[in-house]
Design a protein around this motif. Structure first.
Motif, PDB file in Angstrom:
ATOM      1  N   GLU A 168      39.593  39.139  24.980  1.00 32.13           N
ATOM      2  CA  GLU A 168      38.543  40.158  25.018  1.00 32.13           C
ATOM      3  C   GLU A 168      37.286  39.623  25.708  1.00 32.13           C
ATOM      4  N   ARG A 169      36.907  38.373  25.366  1.00 34.32           N
ATOM      5  CA  ARG A 169      35.689  37.792  25.953  1.00 34.32           C
ATOM      6  C   ARG A 169      35.864  37.544  27.449  1.00 34.32           C
ATOM      7  N   ILE A 170      37.052  37.081  27.841  1.00 37.11           N
ATOM      8  CA  ILE A 170      37.317  36.840  29.266  1.00 37.11           C
ATOM      9  C   ILE A 170      37.217  38.157  30.036  1.00 37.11           C
ATOM     10  N   GLU A 171      37.783  39.202  29.453  1.00 34.44           N
ATOM     11  CA  GLU A 171      37.723  40.513  30.105  1.00 34.44           C
ATOM     12  C   GLU A 171      36.261  40.980  30.244  1.00 34.44           C
ATOM     13  N   GLU A 172      35.476  40.763  29.193  1.00 33.91           N
ATOM     14  CA  GLU A 172      34.067  41.184  29.227  1.00 33.91           C
ATOM     15  C   GLU A 172      33.297  40.499  30.352  1.00 33.91           C
ATOM     16  N   VAL A 173      33.447  39.165  30.464  1.00 35.48           N
ATOM     17  CA  VAL A 173      32.632  38.454  31.473  1.00 35.48           C
ATOM     18  C   VAL A 173      33.125  38.751  32.881  1.00 35.48           C
ATOM     19  N   LEU A 174      34.434  38.942  33.047  1.00 31.59           N
ATOM     20  CA  LEU A 174      34.939  39.279  34.392  1.00 31.59           C
ATOM     21  C   LEU A 174      34.453  40.661  34.806  1.00 31.59           C
ATOM     22  N   LYS A 175      34.398  41.577  33.843  1.00 32.16           N
ATOM     23  CA  LYS A 175      33.886  42.915  34.140  1.00 32.16           C
ATOM     24  C   LYS A 175      32.415  42.829  34.532  1.00 32.16           C
ATOM     25  N   GLN A 176      31.682  41.975  33.836  1.00 33.69           N
ATOM     26  CA  GLN A 176      30.240  41.830  34.083  1.00 33.69           C
ATOM     27  C   GLN A 176      29.958  41.378  35.525  1.00 33.69           C
ATOM     28  N   VAL A 177      30.840  40.568  36.098  1.00 32.24           N
ATOM     29  CA  VAL A 177      30.606  40.074  37.471  1.00 32.24           C
ATOM     30  C   VAL A 177      31.489  40.806  38.497  1.00 32.24           C
ATOM     31  N   GLY A 178      32.136  41.898  38.058  1.00 36.52           N
ATOM     32  CA  GLY A 178      32.917  42.712  38.986  1.00 36.52           C
ATOM     33  C   GLY A 178      34.186  42.036  39.488  1.00 36.52           C
ATOM     34  N   MET A 179      34.824  41.216  38.650  1.00 40.93           N
ATOM     35  CA  MET A 179      36.016  40.468  39.081  1.00 40.93           C
ATOM     36  C   MET A 179      37.210  40.678  38.144  1.00 40.93           C
ATOM     37  N   LEU A 180      37.211  41.810  37.453  1.00 44.05           N
ATOM     38  CA  LEU A 180      38.257  42.038  36.448  1.00 44.05           C
ATOM     39  C   LEU A 180      39.661  42.012  37.046  1.00 44.05           C
ATOM     40  N   ASN A 181      39.773  42.488  38.305  1.00 42.30           N
ATOM     41  CA  ASN A 181      41.108  42.579  38.912  1.00 42.30           C
ATOM     42  C   ASN A 181      41.550  41.265  39.565  1.00 42.30           C
ATOM     43  N   LYS A 182      40.788  40.182  39.382  1.00 42.90           N
ATOM     44  CA  LYS A 182      41.134  38.918  40.051  1.00 42.90           C
ATOM     45  C   LYS A 182      41.567  37.840  39.066  1.00 42.90           C
ATOM     46  N   SER A 183      41.827  38.204  37.829  1.00 42.25           N
ATOM     47  CA  SER A 183      42.046  37.168  36.818  1.00 42.25           C
ATOM     48  C   SER A 183      43.311  36.341  37.066  1.00 42.25           C
ATOM     49  N   TYR A 184      44.277  36.912  37.809  1.00 42.32           N
ATOM     50  CA  TYR A 184      45.544  36.198  38.039  1.00 42.32           C
ATOM     51  C   TYR A 184      45.487  35.332  39.299  1.00 42.32           C
ATOM     52  N   LYS A 185      44.387  35.426  40.063  1.00 47.06           N
ATOM     53  CA  LYS A 185      44.293  34.706  41.340  1.00 47.06           C
ATOM     54  C   LYS A 185      44.009  33.226  41.123  1.00 47.06           C
TER      55      LYS A 185
END
Length: 219
Positions: free
Chosen positions: A119-136
């Motif tokens: 949940e926290r990882i999703e929150e911070v990635l959303k905050q910086v506009g990188m939610l769709n890059k987590s698998y890269k």
């Protein structure tokens, strides 16, 4: 609004040489502060002193409720948990993807529950506009994308202070603007940000309080 950093007449040495002396300043919650000065003027040393990478020689220095002049080794990780650090050269782990880079930090700072971490990882990635890059993997991202991941990593433990050391040093002008804009947004949300830079165009474009390192002094 509390004062979270208080330096009074601080002297900072590196290898027996004085880098900065008579350093006095305060930082308050949610403040955005630029640290400017030539390369080698002591900007990085000052930032490193705030998270006990470099010891403080004389004077008094406080970050949150920690007295930096009397820090015990075992207290340093607790201090660093409340500080997010953004490096110029990213320092991402190149052998794992974005998600695992972020999870590594949470594991290292004592997060236990899998769903809370996710949940926290999703929150911070959303905050910086990188939610769709987590698998890269880091090498699959541009410099600007990597720096956004580094900002996300710095935000994981909801720090009260973010220290950004030349965060745009390796980025083109347009990407640099996006990164500084992100850091200003973070400050608006209540986290103090100190950004060391020698890019004065950014300072003009995104105003904040300015401290200058010159002649071993902080002006």
């Amino acid at each position: 609004m509390g004062t979270i950093v208080k330096y009074r007449d601080v002297e900072i040495l590196r290898q027996e040489h004085i880098v900065l002396k008579n350093v006095s300043f305060d930082i308050n919650d949610g403040e955005f502060l630029y640290l400017i000065g030539k390369v080698g003027s002591g900007k990085s040393s000052l930032l490193k002193s705030m998270y006990c990478e470099i010891p403080i020689n004389t004077g008094s220095a406080q970050v949150f409720d920690y007295d930096l002049t009397k820090m015990k080794r075992k207290a340093i990780p607790m201090l660093r948990r409340e500080i997010g650090i953004v490096f110029q050269d990213f320092q991402l782990l190149t052998d794992r993807n974005v998600y695992d880079n972020l999870r590594f930090v949470l594991d290292a700072t004592g997060w236990k529950k899998r769903e809370e971490k996710d949940e926290r990882i999703e929150e911070v990635l959303k905050q910086v506009g990188m939610l769709n890059k987590s698998y890269k993997m880091p090498h699959e991202l541009s410099g600007g994308e990597q720096q956004r991941i580094v900002i996300a990593r710095a935000l994981l433990n909801k720090p009260r202070l973010i220290l950004a050391d030349e965060p745009t040093g390796n980025l083109d002008p347009a990407t640099s603007e996006q990164i500084v804009n992100h850091l200003h947004e973070i400050a608006k949300n209540g986290t103090a940000v100190v950004m060391a830079t020698h890019n004065l165009a950014l300072v003009e474009q995104f105003p904040g309080r300015v401290l200058r390192c010159e002649d071993k002094q902080l002006v």
